[in-house]
Design a protein around this motif. Structure first.
Motif, mmCIF file in Angstrom:
data_model
loop_
_atom_site.group_PDB
_atom_site.id
_atom_site.type_symbol
_atom_site.label_atom_id
_atom_site.label_comp_id
_atom_site.label_asym_id
_atom_site.label_seq_id
_atom_site.Cartn_x
_atom_site.Cartn_y
_atom_site.Cartn_z
ATOM 1 N N ARG A 1 0.840 -1.006 0.063
ATOM 2 C CA ARG A 1 -0.012 0.016 -0.121
ATOM 3 C C ARG A 1 0.897 1.262 0.007
ATOM 4 O O ARG A 1 2.114 1.158 0.548
ATOM 5 N N CYS A 2 0.021 2.396 -0.499
ATOM 6 C CA CYS A 2 0.681 3.712 -0.481
ATOM 7 C C CYS A 2 -0.354 4.683 -0.412
ATOM 8 O O CYS A 2 -1.145 4.137 0.040
ATOM 9 N N GLN A 3 -0.215 5.905 -0.255
ATOM 10 C CA GLN A 3 -1.176 6.900 -0.280
ATOM 11 C C GLN A 3 -2.390 6.580 -1.267
ATOM 12 O O GLN A 3 -3.526 7.255 -1.099
ATOM 13 N N CYS A 4 -1.939 6.143 -2.456
ATOM 14 C CA CYS A 4 -2.870 5.854 -3.519
ATOM 15 C C CYS A 4 -3.751 4.737 -3.319
ATOM 16 O O CYS A 4 -4.761 4.746 -3.945
ATOM 17 N N ARG B 1 5.070 5.036 -8.065
ATOM 18 C CA ARG B 1 5.394 5.783 -9.135
ATOM 19 C C ARG B 1 4.368 7.054 -9.131
ATOM 20 O O ARG B 1 4.602 8.081 -9.726
ATOM 21 N N ARG B 2 3.189 6.948 -8.755
ATOM 22 C CA ARG B 2 2.115 8.247 -8.606
ATOM 23 C C ARG B 2 2.394 9.073 -7.532
ATOM 24 O O ARG B 2 2.595 10.537 -7.812
ATOM 25 N N CYS B 3 2.455 8.643 -6.054
ATOM 26 C CA CYS B 3 2.459 9.613 -5.287
ATOM 27 C C CYS B 3 3.886 9.681 -4.477
ATOM 28 O O CYS B 3 4.197 10.721 -3.606
ATOM 29 N N GLY B 4 4.834 8.843 -4.925
ATOM 30 C CA GLY B 4 5.972 8.878 -4.557
ATOM 31 C C GLY B 4 6.221 8.419 -2.800
ATOM 32 O O GLY B 4 7.542 8.457 -2.481
ATOM 33 N N ASP B 5 5.349 7.785 -2.431
ATOM 34 C CA ASP B 5 5.526 7.372 -0.949
ATOM 35 C C ASP B 5 5.937 5.916 -1.187
ATOM 36 O O ASP B 5 6.025 5.117 -2.112
#
Length: 184
Positions: free
Chosen positions: A146-149, A172-176
């Motif tokens: 998981r990430c922020q996305c 790749r989307r949020c950098g988290d």
């Protein structure tokens, strides 16, 4: 001295393709027959006899097939074979056989070098592609991170690198940083 080419006296049909792992399904039996047909086609194109490779059905993961020239062995992925028999019969089996032939005829050469490419084109009329385009969804294993996305599937290889502490991965989307969800 060992000779690659066997005497012209042909063995009984049932002995033509040696199987260290006997076919367990009808599709695997068909693969054995297609390997024999590919060998006959290669013999006709080369004008000489070739030894029959051992055929096994024991590769896992996304790999369709592998050839081991030192053992005169072809290994196929049974799951992908069941899902894509036509592609295996027309492309994968000739592809792997050409690896064995290139090594036998030319010695140590690049796996997808000009010798292999010439055999693919000349014997089987195939484009010498180095990778397959099979749908590998059924054999792809992933672990959810998981990430922020939201959820992100990560391959088993990358998951294991994280567990060993060898790598960390960014979304790749949020950098988290990707994190494995907490299990309860």
């Amino acid at each position: 001295m060992f000779s690659f080419f066997r005497p012209s006296k042909r063995p009984a049909t049932s002995q033509l393709v040696s199987n260290a792992m006997p076919p367990q399904t009808a599709i695997q039996e068909d693969a054995s027959l297609h390997l024999e047909r590919a060998c006959l086609r290669a013999e006709a194109g080369l004008g000489r006899d070739i030894p029959r490779p051992t055929l096994r059905f024991d590769i896992r993961g996304k790999t369709a097939g592998m050839a081991y020239s030192s053992q005169n062995l072809i290994r196929l992925n049974p799951k992908l074979l069941e899902e894509n028999p036509d592609i295996f019969f027309t492309e994968v089996i000739p592809h792997e056989l050409c690896h064995l032939l290139a090594h036998t005829l030319h010695g140590k050469v690049k796996p997808h070098g000009k010798e292999w490419q010439a055999l693919m084109r000349g014997l089987f009329g195939l484009s010498p592609r180095t990778t397959h385009t099979l749908d590998t969804t059924s054999v792809s294993k992933s672990v959810e991170y998981r990430c922020q996305c939201g959820p992100v599937p990560l391959s088993i290889r990358r998951h294991n690198k994280i567990l060993r502490g060898d790598a960390r991965y960014l979304c790749r989307r949020c950098g988290d940083y990707l994190k494995q969800p907490e299990t309860r």
